[in-house]
Scaffold this motif. Sequence first.
Motif, PDB file in Angstrom:
ATOM      1  N   VAL A 184       0.860  -1.191   0.000  1.00  0.00           N
ATOM      2  CA  VAL A 184       0.000   0.000   0.000  1.00  0.00           C
ATOM      3  C   VAL A 184       0.893   1.238   0.000  1.00  0.00           C
ATOM      4  N   GLU A 185       0.738   2.055  -1.010  1.00  0.00           N
ATOM      5  CA  GLU A 185       1.532   3.275  -1.107  1.00  0.00           C
ATOM      6  C   GLU A 185       0.633   4.474  -0.842  1.00  0.00           C
ATOM      7  N   GLY A 186       0.630   4.900   0.399  1.00  0.00           N
ATOM      8  CA  GLY A 186      -0.163   6.063   0.766  1.00  0.00           C
ATOM      9  C   GLY A 186      -1.589   5.698   1.115  1.00  0.00           C
ATOM     10  N   SER A 187      -2.087   6.249   2.207  1.00  0.00           N
ATOM     11  CA  SER A 187      -3.472   6.045   2.625  1.00  0.00           C
ATOM     12  C   SER A 187      -3.956   7.333   3.270  1.00  0.00           C
ATOM     13  N   THR A 190      -6.707   7.960   4.663  1.00  0.00           N
ATOM     14  CA  THR A 190      -7.374   7.710   5.949  1.00  0.00           C
ATOM     15  C   THR A 190      -6.355   7.615   7.084  1.00  0.00           C
ATOM     16  N   LEU A 191      -5.293   6.801   6.872  1.00  0.00           N
ATOM     17  CA  LEU A 191      -4.277   6.646   7.903  1.00  0.00           C
ATOM     18  C   LEU A 191      -3.544   7.961   8.174  1.00  0.00           C
ATOM     19  N   GLU A 192      -3.250   8.693   7.117  1.00  0.00           N
ATOM     20  CA  GLU A 192      -2.531   9.955   7.296  1.00  0.00           C
ATOM     21  C   GLU A 192      -3.358  10.949   8.099  1.00  0.00           C
ATOM     22  N   ILE A 193      -4.654  10.970   7.845  1.00  0.00           N
ATOM     23  CA  ILE A 193      -5.536  11.860   8.607  1.00  0.00           C
ATOM     24  C   ILE A 193      -5.597  11.421  10.070  1.00  0.00           C
ATOM     25  N   VAL A 194      -5.696  10.106  10.291  1.00  0.00           N
ATOM     26  CA  VAL A 194      -5.791   9.576  11.658  1.00  0.00           C
ATOM     27  C   VAL A 194      -4.558   9.919  12.457  1.00  0.00           C
ATOM     28  N   TRP A 195      -3.355   9.607  11.907  1.00  0.00           N
ATOM     29  CA  TRP A 195      -2.159   9.844  12.714  1.00  0.00           C
ATOM     30  C   TRP A 195      -1.718  11.313  12.717  1.00  0.00           C
ATOM     31  N   THR A 196      -2.441  12.185  12.008  1.00  0.00           N
ATOM     32  CA  THR A 196      -2.220  13.624  12.145  1.00  0.00           C
ATOM     33  C   THR A 196      -3.211  14.242  13.130  1.00  0.00           C
ATOM     34  N   VAL A 197      -4.468  13.845  13.028  1.00  0.00           N
ATOM     35  CA  VAL A 197      -5.513  14.435  13.872  1.00  0.00           C
ATOM     36  C   VAL A 197      -5.372  14.010  15.333  1.00  0.00           C
ATOM     37  N   ILE A 198      -5.105  12.720  15.572  1.00  0.00           N
ATOM     38  CA  ILE A 198      -5.031  12.230  16.954  1.00  0.00           C
ATOM     39  C   ILE A 198      -3.948  12.947  17.764  1.00  0.00           C
ATOM     40  N   PRO A 199      -2.692  13.080  17.259  1.00  0.00           N
ATOM     41  CA  PRO A 199      -1.699  13.830  18.039  1.00  0.00           C
ATOM     42  C   PRO A 199      -2.100  15.281  18.294  1.00  0.00           C
ATOM     43  N   ILE A 200      -2.754  15.903  17.307  1.00  0.00           N
ATOM     44  CA  ILE A 200      -3.204  17.291  17.504  1.00  0.00           C
ATOM     45  C   ILE A 200      -4.209  17.365  18.640  1.00  0.00           C
ATOM     46  N   LEU A 201      -5.162  16.417  18.654  1.00  0.00           N
ATOM     47  CA  LEU A 201      -6.160  16.391  19.728  1.00  0.00           C
ATOM     48  C   LEU A 201      -5.506  16.174  21.091  1.00  0.00           C
ATOM     49  N   LEU A 202      -4.534  15.261  21.141  1.00  0.00           N
ATOM     50  CA  LEU A 202      -3.848  14.994  22.403  1.00  0.00           C
ATOM     51  C   LEU A 202      -3.078  16.232  22.880  1.00  0.00           C
ATOM     52  N   LEU A 203      -2.448  16.948  21.953  1.00  0.00           N
ATOM     53  CA  LEU A 203      -1.727  18.162  22.318  1.00  0.00           C
ATOM     54  C   LEU A 203      -2.677  19.244  22.825  1.00  0.00           C
ATOM     55  N   ILE A 204      -3.862  19.342  22.215  1.00  0.00           N
ATOM     56  CA  ILE A 204      -4.862  20.324  22.664  1.00  0.00           C
ATOM     57  C   ILE A 204      -5.324  19.990  24.078  1.00  0.00           C
ATOM     58  N   VAL A 205      -5.576  18.704  24.314  1.00  0.00           N
ATOM     59  CA  VAL A 205      -6.010  18.269  25.653  1.00  0.00           C
ATOM     60  C   VAL A 205      -4.964  18.641  26.705  1.00  0.00           C
ATOM     61  N   LEU A 206      -3.693  18.524  26.360  1.00  0.00           N
ATOM     62  CA  LEU A 206      -2.624  18.856  27.297  1.00  0.00           C
ATOM     63  C   LEU A 206      -2.361  20.361  27.357  1.00  0.00           C
ATOM     64  N   ALA A 207      -2.524  21.047  26.223  1.00  0.00           N
ATOM     65  CA  ALA A 207      -2.168  22.472  26.160  1.00  0.00           C
ATOM     66  C   ALA A 207      -3.150  23.356  26.919  1.00  0.00           C
ATOM     67  N   ILE A 208      -4.434  23.047  26.851  1.00  0.00           N
ATOM     68  CA  ILE A 208      -5.446  23.921  27.467  1.00  0.00           C
ATOM     69  C   ILE A 208      -5.221  24.072  28.979  1.00  0.00           C
ATOM     70  N   PRO A 209      -5.161  22.984  29.752  1.00  0.00           N
ATOM     71  CA  PRO A 209      -4.911  23.173  31.194  1.00  0.00           C
ATOM     72  C   PRO A 209      -3.522  23.720  31.499  1.00  0.00           C
ATOM     73  N   THR A 210      -2.532  23.399  30.656  1.00  0.00           N
ATOM     74  CA  THR A 210      -1.182  23.910  30.888  1.00  0.00           C
ATOM     75  C   THR A 210      -1.149  25.428  30.776  1.00  0.00           C
ATOM     76  N   VAL A 211      -1.748  25.966  29.705  1.00  0.00           N
ATOM     77  CA  VAL A 211      -1.797  27.415  29.521  1.00  0.00           C
ATOM     78  C   VAL A 211      -2.614  28.074  30.627  1.00  0.00           C
ATOM     79  N   TYR A 212      -3.736  27.446  31.001  1.00  0.00           N
ATOM     80  CA  TYR A 212      -4.596  28.002  32.048  1.00  0.00           C
ATOM     81  C   TYR A 212      -3.837  28.131  33.363  1.00  0.00           C
ATOM     82  N   TYR A 213      -3.174  27.057  33.801  1.00  0.00           N
ATOM     83  CA  TYR A 213      -2.466  27.090  35.077  1.00  0.00           C
ATOM     84  C   TYR A 213      -1.222  27.965  35.016  1.00  0.00           C
TER      85      TYR A 213
END
Length: 360
Positions: A85-88, A90-113
Motif C-alpha cells: 500500500v503506497e499512501g493512505s 485515511t491513515l494519514e488523517i488519523v495519525w495527524t488528527v489524533i496527536p493534535i487532539l492529544l496536544l490540545i487536551v494537554l495544552a489547554i490546562p497547561t496554559v490556564y495554570y
Amino acid sequence: MMKGLKKWRLFSLLAALTIFLSGCGEEYLSTLTPAGQVGRDQFNLLLLSSAIMALVIIVVVIIYVVALVKFRRKKVGEDVIPKQVEGSHTLEIVWTVIPILLLIVLAIPTVYYTYKHADVAAMDQVDEEGNKTNVTVNVKASLYWWEFEYPDLGIVTAQELVVPTDQKVYFNLKAADVKHSFWIPTAGGKMDTNVENVNQFYLEFDDASASLEQGVFYGKCAELCGPSHALMDFKVKTLEPEDFNAWVETMKTNEHVAEGELASQGEEIFNTSCIACHATSGAGTTGGMGPNLATFGDRNRVAGFMSHDEESLKKWINDPQLYKPGNLMPQPETINDGEKFSEDQLDALAAYLMGLSVEK
C-alpha cells in the motif's frame, strides 16, 4: 551461563531502581505529595501528561504486537508477500488528527495554570487601614544561602522561610551574585532568581509543618550555581495564621541576652569578629553580607545541610571552605588575628549562637 548472568544483571538493575524509588513520596520533599493548591495543580498536570504518554505507548505496543503475531512468517508462509500500500489518506488523517487532539487536551490546562500561577496582582492589595492583606517575601539568593525579607512586616531571616497556612504567599525573587533557582518541591515548581530582574509568583500551604518527620519542608536551589550548588538548601516552616502572627511579633521585639558565662564570652568574640557580616536581630530590612542569625537556635541544620548541634557548628566555623567549597564566609584566620579559633573560643561561640532563638 550467559542467560543466568543476564538474569542477575536485570535483578541488580531492579534492586537499584527500588532503592532510588524508596526515596520518593516523603511529605517534606517530594513533588508527589503536594502541600498546597499550586502543587496540586502541577501534580494534576503531571498525571494528565503521564496518562497521555501511557495511552500513546499502549496503542503503539498493541499495534506492534498485533502486526508481529498476525503477519509472522510461520503463519502466512514463506512465499507470501503482504499487499503493498503506497499512501493512505485515511491513515494519514488519523495519525495527524489524533496527536493534535492529544496536544490540545494537554495544552489547554497547561496554559490556564501557567497564567493562573503567574497572577500576582493580589500582592499589592490593602485593607481599609492600608495594610497589605497578603504576606510578601523578598527572596535573595546568594552563594550559597538564602535570605527572606518580609518588607511589610519589618523583619528578616535567613535559611529558614516561615509562612502562614491557608493563604497565598507572594514572592519577589532576586539573586545577589549568579543565577539561582528557588524551589520548594512539595509546594510548586521552581522559579529562577536572576541578578538583573525580579521574578514573582505565589505558593500556598495547607497544613502546619510541625507534624512532618523533619518539622519543616525542604527547599533547594534548582540551578547549577557553583561547586556547592548541591548544598544550597533552605527549610520552610509553615504555621497556622495566629501562630505566624505571634512569630512575627516575637521577631520584632525579641532582644537576645546571652545566658551563662560561656555564652557571654561567645557574644564578646562574635562582636569582635563576626558582627560585621551577620545580624542577630530579626527586626530590620537586611541581614548584612552574611545570613541573619536571629533564629539560629531554632533551625534544624547548620549551614543548610549539617546536623544542628554544637560539634557540627564548631567544624563549620573553623573551616567553612572544607564543608561548603566556594562559599563567601571567611576562614577564621582572616578575622581572628591570623589564627584558627581555639577550642575554648569555638565552645563559647557555639554556646552563644545556639542560644539565638525566638521560639524558646
